[in-house]
Design an enzyme around this catalytic site. Sequence first.
Site, PDB file in Angstrom:
ATOM      1  NE  ARG A  88      -3.747  -2.182   2.609  1.00  0.00           N
ATOM      2  CZ  ARG A  88      -3.546  -3.420   3.074  1.00  0.00           C
ATOM      3  NH1 ARG A  88      -2.379  -3.807   3.503  1.00  0.00           N
ATOM      4  NH2 ARG A  88      -4.558  -4.277   3.110  1.00  0.00           N
ATOM      5  CG  ASP A 148      -7.247  -4.092   8.282  1.00  0.00           C
ATOM      6  OD1 ASP A 148      -7.387  -4.427   7.090  1.00  0.00           O
ATOM      7  OD2 ASP A 148      -6.588  -3.097   8.633  1.00  0.00           O
ATOM      8  NE  ARG A 151      -9.920  -7.793   3.512  1.00  0.00           N
ATOM      9  CZ  ARG A 151      -9.345  -6.857   2.768  1.00  0.00           C
ATOM     10  NH1 ARG A 151      -8.268  -6.229   3.189  1.00  0.00           N
ATOM     11  NH2 ARG A 151      -9.845  -6.558   1.579  1.00  0.00           N
ATOM     12  CG  HIS A 175      -5.312  -0.417   6.150  1.00  0.00           C
ATOM     13  ND1 HIS A 175      -6.003  -1.588   6.340  1.00  0.00           N
ATOM     14  CD2 HIS A 175      -5.477  -0.104   4.832  1.00  0.00           C
ATOM     15  CE1 HIS A 175      -6.558  -1.964   5.195  1.00  0.00           C
ATOM     16  NE2 HIS A 175      -6.242  -1.077   4.262  1.00  0.00           N
TER      17      HIS A 175
HETATM   18  N1  LIG Z   1      -8.529   1.640   3.424  1.00  0.00           N
HETATM   19  C1  LIG Z   1      -8.909   0.455   2.956  1.00  0.00           C
HETATM   20  O1  LIG Z   1      -9.232  -0.454   3.720  1.00  0.00           O
HETATM   21  C2  LIG Z   1      -8.951   0.219   1.462  1.00  0.00           C
HETATM   22  C3  LIG Z   1      -9.555  -0.932   0.928  1.00  0.00           C
HETATM   23  C4  LIG Z   1      -9.592  -1.081  -0.451  1.00  0.00           C
HETATM   24  C5  LIG Z   1      -9.041  -0.114  -1.291  1.00  0.00           C
HETATM   25  N2  LIG Z   1      -8.436   0.967  -0.733  1.00  0.00           N
HETATM   26  C6  LIG Z   1      -7.860   2.032  -1.548  1.00  0.00           C
HETATM   27  O2  LIG Z   1      -8.936   2.790  -2.113  1.00  0.00           O
HETATM   28  C7  LIG Z   1      -8.491   3.407  -3.327  1.00  0.00           C
HETATM   29  C8  LIG Z   1      -9.509   3.131  -4.441  1.00  0.00           C
HETATM   30  O3  LIG Z   1      -9.499   1.764  -4.786  1.00  0.00           O
HETATM   31  P1  LIG Z   1     -10.430   1.235  -5.970  1.00  0.00           P
HETATM   32  O4  LIG Z   1     -10.235  -0.221  -6.041  1.00  0.00           O
HETATM   33  O5  LIG Z   1     -11.792   1.802  -5.835  1.00  0.00           O
HETATM   34  O6  LIG Z   1      -9.708   1.925  -7.227  1.00  0.00           O
HETATM   35  P2  LIG Z   1     -10.376   2.273  -8.663  1.00  0.00           P
HETATM   36  O7  LIG Z   1      -9.242   2.506  -9.605  1.00  0.00           O
HETATM   37  O8  LIG Z   1     -11.400   1.260  -9.008  1.00  0.00           O
HETATM   38  O9  LIG Z   1     -11.131   3.658  -8.392  1.00  0.00           O
HETATM   39  C9  LIG Z   1     -10.467   4.847  -8.097  1.00  0.00           C
HETATM   40  C10 LIG Z   1     -11.234   5.978  -8.786  1.00  0.00           C
HETATM   41  O10 LIG Z   1     -10.666   7.228  -8.370  1.00  0.00           O
HETATM   42  C11 LIG Z   1     -10.801   8.101  -9.486  1.00  0.00           C
HETATM   43  N3  LIG Z   1      -9.916   9.260  -9.322  1.00  0.00           N
HETATM   44  C12 LIG Z   1      -8.589   9.346  -9.508  1.00  0.00           C
HETATM   45  N4  LIG Z   1      -8.160  10.605  -9.251  1.00  0.00           N
HETATM   46  C13 LIG Z   1      -9.240  11.311  -8.873  1.00  0.00           C
HETATM   47  C14 LIG Z   1      -9.446  12.648  -8.449  1.00  0.00           C
HETATM   48  N5  LIG Z   1      -8.449  13.536  -8.373  1.00  0.00           N
HETATM   49  N6  LIG Z   1     -10.710  13.034  -8.141  1.00  0.00           N
HETATM   50  C15 LIG Z   1     -11.742  12.166  -8.213  1.00  0.00           C
HETATM   51  N7  LIG Z   1     -11.606  10.892  -8.615  1.00  0.00           N
HETATM   52  C16 LIG Z   1     -10.379  10.458  -8.924  1.00  0.00           C
HETATM   53  C17 LIG Z   1     -10.462   7.232 -10.686  1.00  0.00           C
HETATM   54  O11 LIG Z   1     -10.925   7.810 -11.906  1.00  0.00           O
HETATM   55  C18 LIG Z   1     -11.176   5.940 -10.317  1.00  0.00           C
HETATM   56  O12 LIG Z   1     -12.480   5.874 -10.847  1.00  0.00           O
HETATM   57  C19 LIG Z   1      -7.083   2.855  -3.593  1.00  0.00           C
HETATM   58  O13 LIG Z   1      -6.108   3.770  -3.138  1.00  0.00           O
HETATM   59  C20 LIG Z   1      -7.053   1.585  -2.760  1.00  0.00           C
HETATM   60  O14 LIG Z   1      -5.734   1.213  -2.391  1.00  0.00           O
HETATM   61  C21 LIG Z   1      -8.390   1.153   0.623  1.00  0.00           C
END
Ligand SMILES: NC(=O)c1ccc[n+]([C@@H]2O[C@H](COP(=O)([O-])OP(=O)(O)OC[C@H]3O[C@@H](n4cnc5c(N)ncnc54)[C@H](O)[C@@H]3O)[C@@H](O)[C@H]2O)c1
Length: 307
Positions: A88, A148, A151, A175
């Site tokens: 991450r 987490d 899970r 995380h």
């Molecule tokens: N904290 C957690 O537990 C957890 C869990 C899963 C995923 N994540 C994180 O969440 C994030 C999103 O994951 P995802 O699978 O949905 O990715 P994804 O690629 O499916 O979606 C991300 C979206 O963000 C958009 N985007 C990018 N820049 C942008 C901006 N400046 N303004 C608005 N929109 C913008 C993209 O166009 C895309 O549609 C990642 O960083 C991932 O690592 C965190």
Amino acid sequence: MKVTVVGAGAVGASCAEYIAIKNFASEVTLIDIKEGFAEGKAMDLMQCASLNGFDTKITGVTNDYSKTAGSDVAVITSGIPRKPGMTREELIGINAGIVKSVSENLIKYSPNVIIIVVSNPMDTMAYLAHKATGLPKNRIIGMGGALDSARFKFRLAEALGCPASDVDGMVIGGHSDTGMVPLIGKAARNSVKVSEFLSEERMQQVVEDTKVGGATLTKLLGTSAWYAPGAAVSAMVQAIALDSQKMFPCSALLEGEFGLNDISIGVPCIIGKNGIEKIVEIELSDAEIAKIKESAEGVKKTNALLD
Ligand SMILES: NC(=O)c1ccc[n+]([C@@H]2O[C@H](COP(=O)([O-])OP(=O)(O)OC[C@H]3O[C@@H](n4cnc5c(N)ncnc54)[C@H](O)[C@@H]3O)[C@@H](O)[C@H]2O)c1
């Protein structure tokens, strides 16, 4: 209640879907940078309304923050997810710029908003959102521990051969694959400690499987997971909407709690209408304290990259 979800990708759309299905919010605004993408996701989700029986109005918008005005809660999922083999932490270069500009835009139109940060590396992104907005610490919450812990409960239920609803367990700390601290010594099946059912070796296996829970899915899916992340965020938004005072481990800005300062990291929090109502300083064993301190060092190393 109006909720904005920034990023209409996998996690953002899943989060919007669960919020709508649970029917506690009047309005969800999806916003994305990709032209037409949020509008398309919103339309697709709205076409589920008559089938799934919800009244929440979901709208989509391309990068126009004026449409997010008056949001009570905003969820930041914008940014890139990891690919198999990535940590991450490796996402910081791109995601830091996105999270900073998004959080500044959000408070411009919704000065009273409570922000839930999901984008990774989440603890560092939550810390960055604090620094970028200067909001009171109760109004920026990092989501990691809720996922987490879900899970962890899945793995505990698997080891115990029982339904997940029978088990209770919590993961605190950072995380990340190395930073998570699953509190195995406190995990229970209907108030009976799991150590009464599982060997030391099996419990350690549960802990290790929990810590790599995200990486395991990323390897299988080719990108990071979205159903459980979306469900975890929606549960936190629901606790704010209903002022339910539920306890979730969340990434919170610490000022001395657990002996830590100037860091956002996963600790037990009570969530209600003001966001983080209280950080609960549970008693930890010496081994657990050592693990959370080590985890905090890892998060601080990633925070230092923001400079
Ligand atoms: N904290 C957690 O537990 C957890 C869990 C899963 C995923 N994540 C994180 O969440 C994030 C999103 O994951 P995802 O699978 O949905 O990715 P994804 O690629 O499916 O979606 C991300 C979206 O963000 C958009 N985007 C990018 N820049 C942008 C901006 N400046 N303004 C608005 N929109 C913008 C993209 O166009 C895309 O549609 C990642 O960083 C991932 O690592 C965190």
